[in-house]
Design an enzyme around this catalytic site. Structure first.
Site, PDB file in Angstrom:
ATOM      1  N   HIS A   1       0.833  -1.284   0.028  1.00 10.43           N
ATOM      2  CA  HIS A   1       0.116  -0.047   0.005  1.00 10.43           C
ATOM      3  C   HIS A   1       0.894   1.180  -0.041  1.00 10.43           C
ATOM      4  CE1 HIS A   1      -3.780  -1.950   1.768  1.00 10.43           C
ATOM      5  NE2 HIS A   1      -3.252  -2.796   0.955  1.00 10.43           N
TER       6      HIS A   1
ATOM      7  N   GLU B   1       0.921   3.777   1.799  1.00  7.62           N
ATOM      8  CA  GLU B   1       1.782   4.219   3.288  1.00  7.62           C
ATOM      9  C   GLU B   1       2.773   3.319   3.786  1.00  7.62           C
ATOM     10  OE1 GLU B   1      -2.883   5.146   3.365  1.00  7.62           O
ATOM     11  OE2 GLU B   1      -1.635   3.714   2.553  1.00  7.62           O
TER      12      GLU B   1
ATOM     13  N   CYS C   1      -5.955   2.321   5.793  1.00  7.32           N
ATOM     14  CA  CYS C   1      -6.427   0.839   6.264  1.00  7.32           C
ATOM     15  C   CYS C   1      -5.797   0.408   7.649  1.00  7.32           C
ATOM     16  CB  CYS C   1      -6.283  -0.226   5.157  1.00  7.32           C
ATOM     17  SG  CYS C   1      -4.697  -0.925   4.995  1.00  7.32           S
TER      18      CYS C   1
ATOM     19  N   CYS D   1      -2.023  -0.361   7.505  1.00  6.51           N
ATOM     20  CA  CYS D   1      -1.166   0.901   7.318  1.00  6.51           C
ATOM     21  C   CYS D   1      -1.183   1.424   8.458  1.00  6.51           C
ATOM     22  CB  CYS D   1      -1.692   1.733   6.118  1.00  6.51           C
ATOM     23  SG  CYS D   1      -1.382   0.838   4.519  1.00  6.51           S
TER      24      CYS D   1
END
Length: 149
Positions: free
Chosen positions: A53, A55, A83, A86
């Site tokens: 992801h 992040e 999320c 993250c």
């Protein structure tokens, strides 16, 4: 610290992500002096890595750039609400402040299922207790040269 300007940098990375063939998520890490020390965008599809992801990629990049796993005092700016994975990666990195532009409902509206991860835990956990696992942990605890988190 100009939060809107930093969020725009993250949003620009989300555009870079879709141009590269991935999902619209980007993030930057800024140190206490306001310098961008890490950046990343979503690479899940590009790398076949469900943990890639935006992040997480920014955290990896920042840690590599400063030579430390500790990002205490740094701020994460991300194009969308993190999320749970993250968010917890940011906690592990000791990031205590996060700014985001879109939220989990915006992500859901374009087809992402992030919101479900806030609501329940569909993974079943099963413990098989093996003493050797605890013994190795104890060995690390007693090691005088260990690096603690």
């Amino acid at each position: 610290m100009n939060h809107q300007e930093n969020l725009m940098k993250a949003i620009n990375l989300s555009k870079k992500s879709i141009d590269a063939g991935s999902s619209p998520f980007g993030a930057i890490i800024v140190d206490q002096q306001g310098n961008v020390i890490g950046e990343g965008h979503n690479r899940v599809v590009l790398d076949n890595d469900p943990t890639a992801h935006g992040e997480v990629m920014a955290i990896r990049n920042a840690c590599k750039n400063i030579g430390s796993f500790d990002l205490s005092g740094c701020i994460l700016y991300t194009s969308c609400e993190p999320c749970p994975m993250c968010l917890n990666a940011a906690k592990w990195a000791n990031i205590s402040e996060i700014y985001y532009a879109a939220d989990r409902y915006d992500a859901e509206n374009i087809g992402f299922r992030d919101r479900v991860f806030y609501d329940d835990d569909p993974v079943e956990l099963h413990r098989i207790e093996l003493k050797s696992a605890v013994d190795i942990m104890q060995e690390w605890k007693n090691k005088p040269s260990k690096i603690e988190y």
